[in-house]
Design an enzyme around this catalytic site. Structure first.
Site, PDB file in Angstrom:
ATOM      1  N   GLU A 127      50.022   4.706 110.676  1.00 24.11           N
ATOM      2  CA  GLU A 127      50.398   3.461 109.993  1.00 24.11           C
ATOM      3  C   GLU A 127      51.687   2.816 110.485  1.00 24.11           C
ATOM      4  O   GLU A 127      52.713   2.833 109.785  1.00 24.11           O
ATOM      5  CB  GLU A 127      50.554   3.725 108.483  1.00 24.11           C
ATOM      6  CG  GLU A 127      49.296   4.131 107.789  1.00 24.11           C
ATOM      7  CD  GLU A 127      49.436   4.097 106.260  1.00 24.11           C
ATOM      8  OE1 GLU A 127      50.531   3.776 105.755  1.00 24.11           O
ATOM      9  OE2 GLU A 127      48.450   4.367 105.585  1.00 24.11           O
TER      10      GLU A 127
ATOM     11  N   GLU B 138      42.653   8.254 105.816  1.00 18.29           N
ATOM     12  CA  GLU B 138      43.258   8.651 104.540  1.00 18.29           C
ATOM     13  C   GLU B 138      42.494   7.938 103.449  1.00 18.29           C
ATOM     14  O   GLU B 138      42.275   6.726 103.533  1.00 18.29           O
ATOM     15  CB  GLU B 138      44.742   8.251 104.450  1.00 18.29           C
ATOM     16  CG  GLU B 138      45.674   9.111 105.264  1.00 18.29           C
ATOM     17  CD  GLU B 138      47.151   8.758 105.075  1.00 18.29           C
ATOM     18  OE1 GLU B 138      47.509   8.156 104.030  1.00 18.29           O
ATOM     19  OE2 GLU B 138      47.935   9.077 105.976  1.00 18.29           O
TER      20      GLU B 138
HETATM   21  C1  BGC Z   1      50.807   7.568 104.340  1.00 14.34           C
HETATM   22  C2  BGC Z   1      51.002   8.863 103.617  1.00 14.34           C
HETATM   23  C3  BGC Z   1      51.308   8.597 102.152  1.00 14.34           C
HETATM   24  C4  BGC Z   1      50.128   7.878 101.551  1.00 14.34           C
HETATM   25  C5  BGC Z   1      50.234   7.599 100.060  1.00 14.34           C
HETATM   26  C6  BGC Z   1      50.024   6.545 103.574  1.00 14.34           C
HETATM   27  O1  BGC Z   1      50.647   5.326 103.721  1.00 14.34           O
HETATM   28  O2  BGC Z   1      50.271   7.775 105.606  1.00 14.34           O
HETATM   29  O3  BGC Z   1      51.983   9.609 104.260  1.00 14.34           O
HETATM   30  O4  BGC Z   1      51.624   9.744 101.443  1.00 14.34           O
HETATM   31  O5  BGC Z   1      49.960   6.655 102.204  1.00 14.34           O
HETATM   32  O6  BGC Z   1      51.205   6.676  99.757  1.00 14.34           O
END
Ligand code: BGC
Length: 446
Positions: A169, A357
């Site tokens: 990101e 994610e």
């Molecule tokens: C990031 C993580 C973070 C997650 C939740 C993403 O932007 O890659 O490191 O914990 O979001 O906020």
């Protein structure tokens, strides 16, 4: 196809079901075995910072075997984790730290032993402090520093690991860290933002080239944060504001890699970034990734505003909109995932897509030794259905990584927002599988 009871067997056989973590948020052991300090170590150990630190985090450095075993127990097949740059090079470049190098060999070997596929993220926000002192991402020399680090890691682990992610990101670490000052290294302003952004985009492509050169059979990607952006209403000036916000949040870092340049078509003021260009940069920004990762968490409602300049748009906070929000104050809007998948799938030269994610956080407590997080189960049911529908529509979606395995250190927001499918007691470091973890285990059962 009925979606009443979704089963993993409705997904393609080779669909990747994994879990994602990052070094700073989990490893702890911030000074152990020769590790150097990163910008996050400095930022969170400063007296001004009030939300704890990742000095111990979830103790993954000591408990990596137990956590990889958990991944196995929950029937997940892939583990995305990041390498801490300062564990390998305490000063950013120079002599490698053998104990740090060995640690990731142990993690990778244990994944293989448990038949879990390792996916390595090279950079998940923990820049060596020694490099930040020389300007960090705002200094063009970062291209050499990053190349040195990527070259080393890919030569060291390349024979054991096929899947490589260059950056996590970029918009988050450049925007929050170099423009808003909310994340490490806490810098603010347009100048830092634009220079850091350009050097990051160059490193994104150059990192890809180094992985390709050192590991010809590697499967190479990089990840992007994304947010559904809708206008406040249908007034043309709000619609245009939403378009600019979308360009900033969703197009800024991917389009140069695809050869489309920065999105100055809708944000003309962004052309100030050209100040940081050198001859040949347009070419250097491009890299033909095998896959991209998208990471979707929330929706944004945008409106016209004179500030900030260049963007002339801001966000109406979720707290003022009477919608469901997470403890991070963001709207919980699972439906938006389909929109983002469609949007990124539209790029002709994007090949495979992963959701690298996928998760939601709540402020949670164990009750009677259990955590019945039905709200998270619901979130995963909804988003998995969206993924299934996306595949049927022909979207090139190849896998999903849950964020995250064990509740961890949520950056500037500390340990209160819990994202795990496994609960962590941060005092004892004891893990307890949540209802969502058991649900995943059942969902993935053969
Ligand atoms: C990031 C993580 C973070 C997650 C939740 C993403 O932007 O890659 O490191 O914990 O979001 O906020």
């Amino acid at each position: 196809m009925a979606f009443g009871k979704l089963k993993s067997k409705y997904f393609p056989k080779d669909f990747t079901w994994g879990v994602a973590t990052s070094a700073y948020q989990t490893e702890g052991a911030w000074k152990a075995d020769g590790k150097g300090l990163s910008i996050w170590d400095e930022f969170t150990n400063d007296r001004k910072f009030k939300n704890g630190n990742g000095n111990i985090a979830t103790d993954f450095y000591a408990q990596y075997k137990e956590d990889i075993q958990l991944i196995k127990t929950l029937n997940l097949k892939a583990f995305r984790f990041s390498i801490s740059w300062t564990r390998i090079f305490p000063e950013g470049v120079g002599q490698p730290n053998q104990a740090g190098v060995d640690f990731y060999h142990k993690v990778i070997d244990y994944c293989h032993k448990k038949d879990i596929e390792p996916w390595i993220t090279l950079y998940h926000w923990d820049l060596p402090m020694a490099l930040e002192e020389k300007g960090g991402w705002t200094n063009r020399e970062i291209l050499d520093w990053f190349s040195y680090y990527v070259d080393f890691c890919t030569k060291e682990y390349g024979s054991k690991v096929k899947n490589w992610i260059v950056l996590n990101e970029p918009m988050s670490f450049v925007g929050l860290g170099y423009f808003m000052g909310y994340h490490a290294p806490g810098r603010k302003g347009l100048k830092d933002f634009l220079s850091a952004a350009h050097h990051t985009t160059l490193c994104q492509a150059h990192g890809g080239r180094i992985v390709r050169r050192n590991i010809p059979e590697a499967y190479i990607g990089t990840t992007f944060s994304c947010s559904v952006v809708s206008p406040k209403n249908f007034w043309p000036r709000h619609i245009k504001a939403a378009r600019r916000m979308d360009a900033l949040l969703n197009r800024f870092f991917i389009e140069p890699a695809l050869g489309l340049g920065y999105p100055t078509d809708v944000i003309p003021g962004l052309n100030r970034i050209e100040k940081y260009f050198q001859a040949g940069d347009e070419e250097l920004l491009k890299f033909d990734f095998d896959f991209i990762g998208i990471q979707y968490y929330f929706r944004i409602i945008a409106q016209f505003s004179l500030l900030p300049p260049i963007l002339f748009a801001n966000e109406i906070p979720a707290s003022k909109r009477n919608v469901k929000t997470s403890p991070l104050g963001m709207e919980i809007y699972p439906k938006g995932l389909m929109k983002m998948l469609k949007q990124f799938n539209k790029y002709k030269n994007v090949k495979d897509i992963y959701v690298t994610e996928l998760g939601v956080c709540f402020d949670e407590k164990l009750i009677g030794g259990k955590l019945e997080d039905d709200n998270r189960v619901k979130y995963y049911k909804k988003t998995f259905k969206i993924c299934r529908r996306a595949i049927i529509k022909g979207i090139r979606l190849r896998g999903v990584f849950l964020w995250t395995l064990v509740d961890n250190f949520e950056w500037a927001d500390g340990i209160k927002p819990r994202f795990g499918i496994v609960y962590n007691n941060f005092r004892t470091q004891k893990r307890t599988i949540k209802k969502s973890g058991y649900w995943i285990q059942e969902f993935l059962k053969k």
